[in-house]
Design an enzyme around this catalytic site. Structure first.
Site, PDB file in Angstrom:
ATOM      1  N   ASP A   3       0.679  -0.977   0.256  1.00  0.00           N
ATOM      2  CA  ASP A   3      -0.156   0.108  -0.120  1.00  0.00           C
ATOM      3  C   ASP A   3       0.587   1.162   0.029  1.00  0.00           C
ATOM      4  OD1 ASP A   3      -2.400   0.990   0.366  1.00  0.00           O
ATOM      5  OD2 ASP A   3      -2.397   1.800   2.006  1.00  0.00           O
ATOM      6  N   ASN A   7     -10.738  -2.377  -5.431  1.00  0.00           N
ATOM      7  CA  ASN A   7     -10.238  -1.244  -6.400  1.00  0.00           C
ATOM      8  C   ASN A   7     -10.965  -1.070  -7.642  1.00  0.00           C
ATOM      9  OD1 ASN A   7      -7.132  -2.800  -5.161  1.00  0.00           O
ATOM     10  ND2 ASN A   7      -7.939  -1.052  -4.199  1.00  0.00           N
TER      11      ASN A   7
HETATM   12  C1  IPE Z   1      -5.388  -2.703  -0.659  1.00  0.00           C
HETATM   13  O1  IPE Z   1      -4.696  -1.406  -0.700  1.00  0.00           O
HETATM   14  C2  IPE Z   1      -4.836  -3.361  -1.949  1.00  0.00           C
HETATM   15  C3  IPE Z   1      -4.224  -3.763  -2.179  1.00  0.00           C
HETATM   16  C4  IPE Z   1      -3.042  -3.516  -2.049  1.00  0.00           C
HETATM   17  C5  IPE Z   1      -4.267  -4.100  -3.852  1.00  0.00           C
HETATM   18  P1  IPE Z   1      -5.802  -0.229  -0.609  1.00  0.00           P
HETATM   19  O2  IPE Z   1      -5.717   0.768  -1.144  1.00  0.00           O
HETATM   20  O3  IPE Z   1      -7.047  -1.021  -2.388  1.00  0.00           O
HETATM   21  O4  IPE Z   1      -6.473  -0.636   1.304  1.00  0.00           O
HETATM   22  P2  IPE Z   1      -8.173   0.067   1.575  1.00  0.00           P
HETATM   23  O5  IPE Z   1      -8.929   0.670   0.725  1.00  0.00           O
HETATM   24  O6  IPE Z   1      -6.744   2.088   1.769  1.00  0.00           O
HETATM   25  O7  IPE Z   1      -8.292   0.194   3.153  1.00  0.00           O
HETATM   26  C1  IPE Z   2      -1.665  -0.111  -3.886  1.00  0.00           C
HETATM   27  O1  IPE Z   2      -1.053   2.130  -3.146  1.00  0.00           O
HETATM   28  C2  IPE Z   2      -1.995  -0.816  -4.699  1.00  0.00           C
HETATM   29  C3  IPE Z   2      -2.895  -0.905  -5.033  1.00  0.00           C
HETATM   30  C4  IPE Z   2      -4.281  -0.914  -4.190  1.00  0.00           C
HETATM   31  C5  IPE Z   2      -3.751  -1.622  -6.718  1.00  0.00           C
HETATM   32  P1  IPE Z   2      -2.640   2.422  -3.502  1.00  0.00           P
HETATM   33  O2  IPE Z   2      -2.710   3.240  -4.733  1.00  0.00           O
HETATM   34  O3  IPE Z   2      -3.730   2.302  -2.264  1.00  0.00           O
HETATM   35  O4  IPE Z   2      -1.203   3.780  -2.616  1.00  0.00           O
HETATM   36  P2  IPE Z   2      -2.153   4.850  -1.946  1.00  0.00           P
HETATM   37  O5  IPE Z   2      -2.779   4.358  -0.583  1.00  0.00           O
HETATM   38  O6  IPE Z   2      -3.907   6.059  -1.991  1.00  0.00           O
HETATM   39  O7  IPE Z   2      -1.641   6.294  -1.573  1.00  0.00           O
HETATM   40 MG    MG Z   3      -4.092   2.570  -1.101  1.00  0.00          MG
END
Ligand code: IPE
Ligand code: IPE
Ligand code: MG
Length: 246
Positions: free
Chosen positions: A21, A69
């Protein structure tokens, strides 16, 4: 002494899972588009996979794209799908060189056809590898997985292949996407968020959780080794008392 030297190789977690994340924030902190963070995150994946192989971790599972996502802006979803496809194709040779088997869990059928096909081809090409199993959780959510498992068992009951009374943890577990993969001893989440986000709920029943503020694109194998050192300082009691263990 570096973290790698502090690791007790005899007590290595067999399976590590990572909630990657912070890609978006990493990019936005630099005034760049979120996609730049996802691309940079691929370098972290490569380094961590190599780190696992270097020390002998047998299973690595990466939360790559959750069911939730899909609700992101369509441009971001499309860019991520493109990135999955190009990365899978670019890295297949390296996976073979490192004797790593590629696996995927999740609602794979919901992915774009090219992604499904290229993933299947990469999995086929690496299927004989034995050093480490790299599982990508793609369009994955634990609630989806558990509902699917319940459906499969219900079907077996309806077809009179199994009696309701015979349903147990073992045959329930056998319906999960992680069949043949041991439960992760350690789950790492980057970016300072302290939540599970619908990842491996069943499999994590007794997992040690490790949270770090490091954003995923900054995470490297040394950070992985640090997490393992932290893990090895913990006492896993599984409901027993400390005295019983010692
Ligand atoms: C969790 O990350 C999913 C992945 C790392 C693929 P998100 O960024 O989607 O999680 P939330 O929604 O903030 O909990
Ligand atoms: C994790 O990074 C990647 C996926 C969930 C695909 P994020 O895209 O969630 O990054 P933040 O949490 O918005 O910084
Ligand atoms: Mg995230």
């Amino acid at each position: 002494m570096g973290f790698k030297e502090q690791i007790d190789l005899a007590r290595l977690p067999e399976h590590i899972a990572i909630i990657m994340d912070g890609n978006g924030r990493w990019a936005q902190n630099q005034g760049k588009f979120r996609h730049f963070g996802h691309e940079s995150g691929v370098l972290s994946v490569k380094d961590v996979v190599e780190g696992c192989v270097e020390i002998g971790v047998k299973y690595l599972t990466m939360y790559t794209f959750s069911t939730e996502n899909w609700n992101r802006p369509v441009e971001e979803v499309n860019a991520l799908m493109e990135l999955f496809i190009s990365t899978i194709n670019q890295e297949t040779d390296t996976l073979n060189k490192n004797n790593i088997k590629l696996n995927a869990i999740g609602d794979i059928a919901s992915l774009p056809q090219k992604c499904i096909d290229d993933l299947a081809s990469a999995m086929e090409k690496t299927s004989g590898n034995t050093r480490c199993t790299l599982t990508l959780a793609l369009s994955y959510s634990a609630k989806w997985e558990l509902v699917e498992a319940a459906k499969k068992l219900a079907r077996q009951v309806a077809e009179q292949k199994i009696a309701i009374e015979d349903i147990n943890e073992k045959n329930f577990e056998a319906q999960l996407t992680t069949v043949n993969i041991p439960d992760p001893e350690l789950v790492i989440r980057t970016s300072g968020e302290h939540r599970i986000s619908n990842f491996l709920l069943w499999q994590m029943a007794y997992t040690e959780l490790y949270f770090t503020d490091t954003l995923w694109p900054d995470f490297r194998r040394e950070d992985l080794f640090e997490a393992i050192v932290d893990f090895q300082k913990r006492e896993r009691r599984f409901g027993k008392t400390s005295e019983q263990l010692n």
